[in-house]
Design an enzyme around this catalytic site. Structure first.
Site, PDB file in Angstrom:
ATOM      1  N   LYS A 192       0.836  -1.212   0.000  1.00 39.32           N
ATOM      2  CA  LYS A 192       0.000   0.000   0.000  1.00 39.32           C
ATOM      3  C   LYS A 192       0.875   1.268   0.000  1.00 39.32           C
ATOM      4  O   LYS A 192       0.664   2.200  -0.776  1.00 39.32           O
ATOM      5  CB  LYS A 192      -0.900  -0.028   1.231  1.00 39.32           C
ATOM      6  CG  LYS A 192      -1.553   1.276   1.579  1.00 39.32           C
ATOM      7  CD  LYS A 192      -2.658   1.596   0.632  1.00 39.32           C
ATOM      8  CE  LYS A 192      -3.131   3.007   0.830  1.00 39.32           C
ATOM      9  NZ  LYS A 192      -4.407   3.250   0.219  1.00 39.32           N
TER      10      LYS A 192
ATOM     11  N   CYS B 295      -3.533  10.698   1.354  1.00 41.87           N
ATOM     12  CA  CYS B 295      -2.878   9.413   1.100  1.00 41.87           C
ATOM     13  C   CYS B 295      -1.500   9.619   0.494  1.00 41.87           C
ATOM     14  O   CYS B 295      -0.485   9.332   1.114  1.00 41.87           O
ATOM     15  CB  CYS B 295      -3.745   8.590   0.159  1.00 41.87           C
ATOM     16  SG  CYS B 295      -5.431   8.471   0.750  1.00 41.87           S
TER      17      CYS B 295
HETATM   18  N1  SAJ Z   1      -1.657  14.729  -8.870  1.00 45.98           N
HETATM   19  C1  SAJ Z   1      -0.798  15.486  -9.636  1.00 45.98           C
HETATM   20  N2  SAJ Z   1      -0.407  15.001 -10.855  1.00 45.98           N
HETATM   21  C2  SAJ Z   1      -0.859  13.795 -11.327  1.00 45.98           C
HETATM   22  C3  SAJ Z   1      -1.729  13.028 -10.527  1.00 45.98           C
HETATM   23  C4  SAJ Z   1      -2.114  13.523  -9.292  1.00 45.98           C
HETATM   24  O1  SAJ Z   1      -0.376  16.585  -9.253  1.00 45.98           O
HETATM   25  O2  SAJ Z   1      -0.477  13.434 -12.453  1.00 45.98           O
HETATM   26  C5  SAJ Z   1      -2.064  15.236  -7.540  1.00 45.98           C
HETATM   27  C6  SAJ Z   1      -3.579  15.462  -7.439  1.00 45.98           C
HETATM   28  O3  SAJ Z   1      -3.932  16.715  -7.937  1.00 45.98           O
HETATM   29  C7  SAJ Z   1      -3.778  15.356  -5.933  1.00 45.98           C
HETATM   30  C8  SAJ Z   1      -2.743  14.295  -5.513  1.00 45.98           C
HETATM   31  O4  SAJ Z   1      -1.818  14.225  -6.583  1.00 45.98           O
HETATM   32  O5  SAJ Z   1      -3.463  16.577  -5.290  1.00 45.98           O
HETATM   33  C9  SAJ Z   1      -3.308  12.904  -5.265  1.00 45.98           C
HETATM   34  O6  SAJ Z   1      -4.355  12.598  -6.192  1.00 45.98           O
HETATM   35  P1  SAJ Z   1      -4.564  11.170  -6.873  1.00 45.98           P
HETATM   36  O7  SAJ Z   1      -5.771  11.267  -7.698  1.00 45.98           O
HETATM   37  O8  SAJ Z   1      -3.325  10.741  -7.567  1.00 45.98           O
HETATM   38  O9  SAJ Z   1      -4.724  10.165  -5.658  1.00 45.98           O
HETATM   39  P2  SAJ Z   1      -5.677  10.085  -4.333  1.00 45.98           P
HETATM   40  O10 SAJ Z   1      -4.900  10.668  -3.184  1.00 45.98           O
HETATM   41  O11 SAJ Z   1      -7.034  10.612  -4.572  1.00 45.98           O
HETATM   42  O12 SAJ Z   1      -5.799   8.492  -4.166  1.00 45.98           O
HETATM   43  C10 SAJ Z   1      -4.624   7.701  -4.024  1.00 45.98           C
HETATM   44  C11 SAJ Z   1      -4.707   6.516  -5.025  1.00 45.98           C
HETATM   45  N3  SAJ Z   1      -3.401   5.849  -5.072  1.00 45.98           N
HETATM   46  C12 SAJ Z   1      -2.774   5.601  -6.277  1.00 45.98           C
HETATM   47  O13 SAJ Z   1      -3.232   5.963  -7.339  1.00 45.98           O
HETATM   48  C13 SAJ Z   1      -1.482   4.862  -6.211  1.00 45.98           C
HETATM   49  C14 SAJ Z   1      -5.797   5.540  -4.586  1.00 45.98           C
HETATM   50  O14 SAJ Z   1      -5.796   4.381  -5.406  1.00 45.98           O
HETATM   51  C15 SAJ Z   1      -5.580   5.117  -3.129  1.00 45.98           C
HETATM   52  O15 SAJ Z   1      -6.582   4.224  -2.679  1.00 45.98           O
HETATM   53  C16 SAJ Z   1      -5.631   6.365  -2.275  1.00 45.98           C
HETATM   54  O16 SAJ Z   1      -4.551   7.230  -2.677  1.00 45.98           O
HETATM   55  C17 SAJ Z   1      -5.463   5.943  -0.825  1.00 45.98           C
HETATM   56  O17 SAJ Z   1      -6.472   5.866  -0.102  1.00 45.98           O
HETATM   57  O18 SAJ Z   1      -4.332   5.614  -0.413  1.00 45.98           O
END
Ligand code: SAJ
Length: 421
Positions: free
Chosen positions: A214, A268
């Site tokens: 995780k 996360c």
């Molecule tokens: N972000 C960027 N650039 C990107 C992708 C995301 O700047 O290319 C930023 C987003 O704007 C945001 C942050 O990253 O601020 C996180 O967003 P996210 O959509 O990547 O992820 P979370 O936090 O909503 O969910 C993550 C997911 N983990 C992965 O994709 C590895 C989800 O599957 C997990 O279940 C969740 O964390 C968790 O609960 O741990």
């Protein structure tokens, strides 16, 4: 799906993970008792209502409650399986596991031979071992599973949630799951539990590897976003359009760069890598640096806003900064750990500009912004652009795609998400 041995499930913690999990299991006709320490949450769920924002969850929960498959309570009760989905916050460089220990203590008196206890909360490697040791201490009359020792009365496993906020109901069912048993028999029983509602692959391993898996997934993403964020700063210096660069590089069959932004938010990805750093501080230079790069990005954006405001200051009136978006990522209303909110708070605190905020998913400004002089929320995103001297795109909500480039004419535009680039 085959009939499960597990007829009654008790889910501890009815938040963003526990409530959807409880509702989905109940929707399969299994008796579920959801436990939360907050009486108001329990009362609401028992009325068939929900206290969090997640598409379609209201209907699934209401139906499960109406059908009598889901009930909420402030105390656990005897069940076949217990799922612990409580928060594990990170404070001052340490994971705070108090809620896990409290949940384990609360179920200990209910345990009987044949039970399964699954921890889902994001946890440092070794937490499930410690939880099993605590249960063994509290219930010396039962043989609680211990790592690698086959033969037990109470099975223990770690199975991390991996759902994406905004897509929880789909991902809960369709994603594959890592099922980490303290023993082979523990993993097999946990697999039975997830098979009730999960159509994805169930991948068996031990609890310690599942815990690390995780953390690894979120650290992988954090490191990759840090790479993109660093690139965006390098490109600005070298007068290169980073969005075009990323798009071009991603045409290579083995390159897949993520998107730069104003920083990384949510509870996360911005947090979990620290669990790895805490567990191995001397071996995590890259993971720590990635966190620092991402945490440093809001300050970089702020410096750009400050320079633009100084440029627009005329002496006759205060420049207006239009901020587009406060959420931590597109198309959600969640402001927690949001770099956009962090930037908005800092701009509001400057005192040398007025601020018009657009965030289509909220009705009122959060308290941290509401009291700032010269700060207001508008429901009209076009107004936030029209009134602004400096327009800052912070969150690429789908709705913002309707803002035409003409509307930006004559304004200084700081586009942290590349939607106009
Ligand atoms: N972000 C960027 N650039 C990107 C992708 C995301 O700047 O290319 C930023 C987003 O704007 C945001 C942050 O990253 O601020 C996180 O967003 P996210 O959509 O990547 O992820 P979370 O936090 O909503 O969910 C993550 C997911 N983990 C992965 O994709 C590895 C989800 O599957 C997990 O279940 C969740 O964390 C968790 O609960 O741990």
């Amino acid at each position: 799906m085959t009939e499960s041995r597990l007829k009654k499930v008790c889910v501890l913690g009815l938040g963003y993970i526990g409530l959807p999990t409880a509702s989905v299991i109940a929707s399969r006709g299994v008796e579920v008792v959801g436990v939360d320490v907050k009486p108001e949450v329990v009362a609401r769920i028992n009325k068939g209502e929900i206290h969090i924002v997640e598409p379609d969850l209201d209907a699934v929960t209401a139906h499960a409650v109406q059908q009598g498959h889901l009930r909420a309570s402030t105390a656990p009760e005897p069940a076949d399986a217990y799922m612990i989905a409580v928060p594990t916050p990170f404070h001052d460089g340490k994971a705070d596991l108090d809620y896990v220990w409290k949940a384990a203590r609360s179920i200990a008196p209910c345990l009987v031979a044949g039970n399964l206890v699954v921890l889902e909360s994001t946890s440092p490697p070794g937490t499930t071992d410690k939880m099993a040791a605590l249960l063994a201490e509290l219930r010396p009359d039962l043989k609680i599973a211990q790592p690698g020792v086959e033969g037990c009365d109470v099975h223990v496993a770690y199975c991390p949630e991996r759902v994406l906020p905004g897509r929880v109901l789909t991902e809960l069912v369709e994603n594959s799951r890592v099922v980490g048993g303290m023993t082979q028999a523990c993993a097999a029983l946990a697999e039975d539990l997830y098979r009730i509602f999960c159509s994805g692959e169930l991948l068996r391993t031990n609890a310690r590897t599942a815990e690390m898996c995780k953390l690894t997934e979120n650290a992988f993403r954090d490191v990759n976003i840090a790479f993109a964020n660093e690139l965006s700063i390098v490109c600005e210096k070298l007068d290169i359009n980073v969005w075009e660069l990323v798009k071009l590089a991603n045409h290579h069959p083995r390159v897949n760069i993520l998107q730069p932004g104003p920083g990384v938010g949510g509870h996360c990805i911005a947090v979990d890598p620290w669990f790895i750093v805490e567990a191995a501080p001397d071996e995590t230079r890259l993971i720590r640096t990635a966190r620092e790069v991402n945490d440093g990005k809001p300050k970089y954006v702020l410096d750009k806003i400050a320079a633009a405001v100084a440029d627009k200051a005329s002496g006759k009136r205060r420049p207006v900064v239009g901020l587009l978006g406060l959420a931590f990522k597109p198309d959600v209303d969640d402001l927690r750990e949001s770099p956009a909110l962090q930037i908005a708070e800092a701009v509001a605190a400057r005192g040398d500009c007025d601020v018009v905020v657009s965030e289509p998913h909220i009705e009122h400004l959060p308290a941290s912004l509401a009291n700032g002089a010269g700060v207001r929320l508008t429901a009209d995103m076009h107004e936030a652009v029209r009134e602004a001297d400096v327009v800052v795109m912070l969150v690429n909500h789908r709705l913002y795609q309707t803002i035409a480039r003409d509307e930006l004419a004559g304004r200084t535009v700081i586009d942290t998400r590349g939607i106009w680039s």
